[in-house]
Scaffold this active site. Structure first.
Site, PDB file in Angstrom:
ATOM      1  N   GLY A   1     -48.648  -3.258 -19.124  1.00 54.92           N
ATOM      2  CA  GLY A   1     -47.344  -2.917 -18.563  1.00 54.92           C
ATOM      3  C   GLY A   1     -46.262  -2.669 -19.590  1.00 54.92           C
ATOM      4  O   GLY A   1     -45.077  -2.581 -19.242  1.00 54.92           O
TER       5      GLY A   1
ATOM      6  N   GLY B   1     -52.661  -0.375 -22.272  1.00 58.02           N
ATOM      7  CA  GLY B   1     -53.381   0.880 -22.081  1.00 58.02           C
ATOM      8  C   GLY B   1     -52.508   2.059 -22.459  1.00 58.02           C
ATOM      9  O   GLY B   1     -52.634   2.634 -23.527  1.00 58.02           O
ATOM     10  N   ARG B   2     -51.575   2.404 -21.563  1.00 57.24           N
ATOM     11  CA  ARG B   2     -50.696   3.546 -21.782  1.00 57.24           C
ATOM     12  C   ARG B   2     -49.970   3.460 -23.128  1.00 57.24           C
ATOM     13  O   ARG B   2     -49.861   4.455 -23.857  1.00 57.24           O
ATOM     14  CB  ARG B   2     -49.666   3.624 -20.649  1.00 57.24           C
TER      15      ARG B   2
ATOM     16  N   CYS C   1     -51.024  26.024  -5.592  1.00 57.37           N
ATOM     17  CA  CYS C   1     -50.279  26.507  -4.423  1.00 57.37           C
ATOM     18  C   CYS C   1     -49.479  25.377  -3.795  1.00 57.37           C
ATOM     19  O   CYS C   1     -49.669  25.026  -2.616  1.00 57.37           O
ATOM     20  CB  CYS C   1     -51.242  27.109  -3.408  1.00 57.37           C
TER      21      CYS C   1
ATOM     22  N   TYR D   1     -53.296   8.193 -18.585  1.00 55.34           N
ATOM     23  CA  TYR D   1     -53.017   8.500 -17.186  1.00 55.34           C
ATOM     24  C   TYR D   1     -52.667   9.972 -17.021  1.00 55.34           C
ATOM     25  O   TYR D   1     -51.674  10.338 -16.383  1.00 55.34           O
ATOM     26  CB  TYR D   1     -51.893   7.612 -16.648  1.00 55.34           C
TER      27      TYR D   1
END
Length: 376
Positions: free
Chosen positions: A211, A244-245, A310, A339
């Site tokens: 986080g 992670g991120r 679209c 992500y």
């Protein structure tokens, strides 16, 4: 990176900067000498990413049977923790077959099903009533257990001698800076450590999850790992984190080219090859993805960068300043290392999938130029 991106054989393509990633994770590791670091594979499970991180992390956190099998195949022998709120019977069985080192138990029912499969070392996932202002996400609801349910699990453990309680997992929020995450970790520890010791866990493990904040509006900003590591060192337990991120986001680019430029009702749109079915991050988080135009220059003007889908939601960046664009110009979207591809709806409209390339060190045993591989 610009020269590398301009020499790709086709667009769209993901480019991962492996030397940059390795340097970044080395810095994180140095700031956390007393803390165990597990990489959260959900951020980006690309095999080359995993292999680059492996020497510098203590293990990998996975959240499905598919991730578990992939990590075990890619990094044999690397410690693995298996979490997630909805583990199936097959996944729990796989966790025993593939010998996950820790299971993060989400409910009494899951605990009972796991106990029926044989020995396991577990952390009980806690859903604690803490206020987390300014969090991008709060992991409440179906994640973990409240105090009464945790007490119930502790009593059940007496009936399951093959299950060893090692600690508590408490990933409670995401998108926080280091002071806020430290405050959350210490508040969690104040409850968890006495609770565990009162139940016979003499060497408690406390996993406070991931986080760490990543600011897409400021690509040069970084989480303050030094402050975080220093603060975590004061917690009297074996502390574990799952970034992670904040590890991989900065070391990936989504590179594509302009197909068309048009003005409709006074607004200019650059239509790019690909779209958010490849890079879902901006539409998911509601931001403009950082980018650099690699081939055009001149007086900047406003335009919206869109993809081929679209849907009016297929937007990379809205009403941003760009040089005069024309078909064939190349644009690289930064901060696409987490992500991004792995959370995108790849098969919508059945467009071709992107290529994948890895920037490596010249002495790394492979080419430092193009290294295309099939999409994972």
């Amino acid at each position: 990176m610009n020269e590398f991106a301009l020499n790709l054989d086709r667009y769209p393509a993901y480019v991962y900067d492996l030397p940059g990633l390795e340097s970044h994770v080395r810095g994180i590791r140095a700031a956390l000498p007393g803390t165990e670091v597990l990489y959260a594979a959900k951020a980006n499970p690309d095999a080359e990413i995993l292999r680059t991180l492996a020497p510098h992390v203590d293990g990998v956190e996975v959240s499905s049977g598919g991730e578990l099998a992939h990590v075990r195949e890619t990094l044999p022998g690397k410690p693995v923790a298996f979490g997630g709120p909805g583990k199936t019977a097959d996944e729990l069985a796989l966790s025993r077959t593939l010998k996950a080192d820790r299971i993060h138990v989400e409910s009494p029912n899951e605990l009972a099903r796991l106990a029926a499969l044989g020995p396991a070392d577990v952390l009980l996932r806690a859903n604690l009533p803490v206020n987390v202002p300014n969090a991008a996400l709060t992991m409440s609801g179906p994640f973990g257990m409240d105090e009464d349910t945790l007490d119930h699990c502790a009593r059940l453990l007496a009936e399951y001698p093959n299950i060893t309680l090692r600690g508590v997992h408490a990933h409670l929020a995401s998108g926080l800076d280091a002071p806020a995450m430290l405050d959350l970790a210490h508040r969690t520890a104040e409850w968890a450590i006495p609770w565990l010791r009162s139940r016979g866990v003499d060497d408690p493990e406390l996993n406070v999850g991931g986080g760490m904040a990543v600011d897409y509006t400021s690509p040069e900003s970084r989480f303050d790992w030094q402050t975080y590591g220093t603060g975590l060192s004061h917690i009297p337990a074996k502390v574990r984190i799952e970034p992670g991120r904040a590890m991989t986001a900065y070391h990936g680019w989504y590179v594509t080219d302009v197909l068309d430029v048009k003005t409709t009702r006074g607004e200019t749109y650059a239509v790019l090859r690909g779209g958010t079915h490849h890079l879902r991050t901006p539409v998911t988080k509601g931001h403009d993805q950082p980018f650099e135009v690699l081939t055009a220059n001149g007086p900047e003007r406003r335009a919206t960068l869109v993809g081929q889908l679209c849907t009016p939601k297929d937007v990379f960046a809205r009403d941003v300043l760009v040089p005069p664009l024309a078909p064939g110009d190349v644009i690289a979207f930064a901060m696409a290392g987490a992500y991004a591809w792995n959370i995108s709806h790849h098969d919508f409209l059945m467009h071709p999938k992107p290529a994948f390339h890895y920037r490596r060190r010249p002495d790394a045993g492979g080419s430092a130029a193009r290294a295309p591989v099939p999409a994972p």
